[in-house]
Design a protein around this motif. Sequence first.
Motif, PDB file in Angstrom:
ATOM      1  N   ALA A  70       0.674  -1.290   0.188  1.00 24.82           N
ATOM      2  CA  ALA A  70       0.359  -0.114  -0.790  1.00 24.82           C
ATOM      3  C   ALA A  70       0.803   1.119   0.209  1.00 24.82           C
ATOM      4  O   ALA A  70       0.933   1.747   1.152  1.00 24.82           O
ATOM      5  N   GLU A  71       1.787   1.108  -1.081  1.00 23.27           N
ATOM      6  CA  GLU A  71       3.003   2.787  -1.076  1.00 23.27           C
ATOM      7  C   GLU A  71       1.939   3.705  -1.527  1.00 23.27           C
ATOM      8  O   GLU A  71       1.378   3.655  -2.701  1.00 23.27           O
ATOM      9  N   PRO A  72       1.709   4.783  -1.338  1.00 21.90           N
ATOM     10  CA  PRO A  72       0.778   6.519  -2.007  1.00 21.90           C
ATOM     11  C   PRO A  72       1.694   6.115  -3.590  1.00 21.90           C
ATOM     12  O   PRO A  72       3.358   5.918  -3.725  1.00 21.90           O
ATOM     13  N   GLY A  73       0.526   6.225  -4.171  1.00 20.94           N
ATOM     14  CA  GLY A  73       1.700   6.498  -5.682  1.00 20.94           C
ATOM     15  C   GLY A  73       1.220   5.152  -6.443  1.00 20.94           C
ATOM     16  O   GLY A  73       1.015   5.337  -8.223  1.00 20.94           O
ATOM     17  N   TRP A  74       0.951   4.005  -5.855  1.00 20.77           N
ATOM     18  CA  TRP A  74       0.666   2.657  -7.003  1.00 20.77           C
ATOM     19  C   TRP A  74      -0.762   2.990  -6.806  1.00 20.77           C
ATOM     20  O   TRP A  74      -1.702   3.521  -6.487  1.00 20.77           O
ATOM     21  N   THR A  75      -0.610   2.281  -7.961  1.00 20.40           N
ATOM     22  CA  THR A  75      -2.077   1.507  -8.664  1.00 20.40           C
ATOM     23  C   THR A  75      -2.845   1.004  -7.714  1.00 20.40           C
ATOM     24  O   THR A  75      -2.486   0.250  -7.621  1.00 20.40           O
ATOM     25  N   VAL A  76      -3.826   1.204  -7.820  1.00 16.62           N
ATOM     26  CA  VAL A  76      -5.239   0.022  -7.308  1.00 16.62           C
ATOM     27  C   VAL A  76      -6.207   0.127  -7.902  1.00 16.62           C
ATOM     28  O   VAL A  76      -6.562   0.743  -9.221  1.00 16.62           O
ATOM     29  N   PHE A  77      -6.774  -0.993  -7.820  1.00 15.70           N
ATOM     30  CA  PHE A  77      -7.838  -1.763  -8.484  1.00 15.70           C
ATOM     31  C   PHE A  77      -9.032  -1.624  -7.904  1.00 15.70           C
ATOM     32  O   PHE A  77      -8.807  -2.528  -6.457  1.00 15.70           O
ATOM     33  N   TYR A  78     -10.388  -1.421  -7.664  1.00 15.81           N
ATOM     34  CA  TYR A  78     -11.190  -1.811  -7.133  1.00 15.81           C
ATOM     35  C   TYR A  78     -12.356  -1.966  -7.271  1.00 15.81           C
ATOM     36  O   TYR A  78     -12.753  -1.614  -8.964  1.00 15.81           O
ATOM     37  N   SER A  79     -13.875  -3.232  -7.069  1.00 16.17           N
ATOM     38  CA  SER A  79     -14.877  -2.653  -7.193  1.00 16.17           C
ATOM     39  C   SER A  79     -15.831  -2.597  -7.257  1.00 16.17           C
ATOM     40  O   SER A  79     -15.231  -1.204  -5.616  1.00 16.17           O
ATOM     41  N   THR A  80     -16.713  -2.521  -7.366  1.00 12.81           N
ATOM     42  CA  THR A  80     -18.106  -1.003  -7.187  1.00 12.81           C
ATOM     43  C   THR A  80     -19.700  -2.110  -6.840  1.00 12.81           C
ATOM     44  O   THR A  80     -19.640  -2.566  -7.524  1.00 12.81           O
ATOM     45  N   SER A  81     -19.685  -1.802  -5.709  1.00 13.07           N
ATOM     46  CA  SER A  81     -21.162  -2.326  -5.000  1.00 13.07           C
ATOM     47  C   SER A  81     -22.430  -1.734  -6.213  1.00 13.07           C
ATOM     48  O   SER A  81     -22.391  -0.275  -5.323  1.00 13.07           O
ATOM     49  N   ASP A  82     -23.395  -2.412  -5.812  1.00 10.52           N
ATOM     50  CA  ASP A  82     -24.468  -1.248  -6.695  1.00 10.52           C
ATOM     51  C   ASP A  82     -25.533  -1.308  -4.887  1.00 10.52           C
ATOM     52  O   ASP A  82     -27.363  -0.710  -5.045  1.00 10.52           O
ATOM     53  N   ASN A  83     -25.042  -1.816  -3.949  1.00 12.64           N
ATOM     54  CA  ASN A  83     -25.997  -1.692  -2.654  1.00 12.64           C
ATOM     55  C   ASN A  83     -26.251  -0.512  -2.360  1.00 12.64           C
ATOM     56  O   ASN A  83     -24.958   0.492  -1.945  1.00 12.64           O
ATOM     57  N   PRO A  84     -27.493   0.290  -2.597  1.00 10.73           N
ATOM     58  CA  PRO A  84     -27.337   1.470  -1.348  1.00 10.73           C
ATOM     59  C   PRO A  84     -27.315   1.992  -0.187  1.00 10.73           C
ATOM     60  O   PRO A  84     -27.499   3.153  -0.101  1.00 10.73           O
ATOM     61  N   ARG A  85     -26.463   0.878   0.327  1.00  8.80           N
ATOM     62  CA  ARG A  85     -26.841   0.982   2.343  1.00  8.80           C
ATOM     63  C   ARG A  85     -25.841   0.593   2.232  1.00  8.80           C
ATOM     64  O   ARG A  85     -25.658   1.260   4.006  1.00  8.80           O
ATOM     65  N   ARG A  86     -24.961   0.573   1.596  1.00  8.64           N
ATOM     66  CA  ARG A  86     -23.180   0.576   1.717  1.00  8.64           C
ATOM     67  C   ARG A  86     -23.063   2.335   1.843  1.00  8.64           C
ATOM     68  O   ARG A  86     -23.233   2.927   1.025  1.00  8.64           O
ATOM     69  N   LYS A  87     -22.102   2.621   2.858  1.00 10.75           N
ATOM     70  CA  LYS A  87     -21.434   3.690   2.972  1.00 10.75           C
ATOM     71  C   LYS A  87     -20.738   4.352   1.685  1.00 10.75           C
ATOM     72  O   LYS A  87     -20.050   5.362   1.515  1.00 10.75           O
ATOM     73  N   TYR A  88     -19.564   3.374   1.748  1.00  7.71           N
ATOM     74  CA  TYR A  88     -18.625   3.039   0.649  1.00  7.71           C
ATOM     75  C   TYR A  88     -18.809   2.270  -0.266  1.00  7.71           C
ATOM     76  O   TYR A  88     -18.963   1.328  -0.193  1.00  7.71           O
ATOM     77  N   ALA A  89     -19.123   2.773  -1.636  1.00  6.54           N
ATOM     78  CA  ALA A  89     -19.720   1.789  -2.937  1.00  6.54           C
ATOM     79  C   ALA A  89     -18.306   1.135  -3.350  1.00  6.54           C
ATOM     80  O   ALA A  89     -18.638  -0.282  -4.083  1.00  6.54           O
TER      81      ALA A  89
END
Length: 234
Positions: free
Chosen positions: A44-63
């Motif tokens: 987790a070094e700043p500047g590195w490339t990260v990949f993330y998934s996205t949820s369609d759950n409207p109840r999640r605070k962070y999608a």
Amino acid sequence: MDFSSSLGCGRLIRRYKRFLADVQAEGRELTLHCPNTGRMTGCAEPGWTVFYSTSDNPRRKYAHTWELSRNDAGDFICVNTSRANQLVAEALSEQRIPALAGYERVRAEVRYGSENSRIDFLLSGEGRPDCYVEVKSVTLHEGGGAGFFPDTQSLRAQKHVRELMECAKAGHRAVMLFCVLHTGIERVSPAEHLDPKYAALVREAVAAGVECQAWKATISPEGMTLTKPVPVEV
């Protein structure tokens, strides 16, 4: 294991409060859920490339959920620790781990042991001893292909080794399965320099009949699969 939807891509700004990370993506700053309670050393070094998934759950605070990192050497690292058990479950179902193939029943999260643990997988079959499989996600890479577990002192990991020793002494099969989720790692060892008690327990467990195996995953933004064994050096 394919990711259920295309992963987004960004640049890591920082990880904080254990469960959160800020990234620069899609022309703006996004906050991701970080599904990893560990130190994430070298992940987790700043500047590195990260990949993330996205949820369609409207109840999640962070999608968005942080799934992968890519370091400056081009190695992919899976930081979502829940993926290790998913990968092993898939491999067991498809009989891709020869030493664990041929069992008729696979159960997950079964209570066992004198210290009130839950085994990741309990394999059973007619005429065979039950096989208790504890899965550990390995992402700590210290160069030269060397991977280590854990990445800090872990009383929970020590407990699991003791529980596996009890299983082996009772006549069951007991397996510590290291799931390698860093494409730069080519061999695995207990992290004696970070948790000497854990390393000593692993050596004791091996002497008592506990089996140690490590399987490495291919990793990309499209998906992951356990594909090959790598050596375990205890």
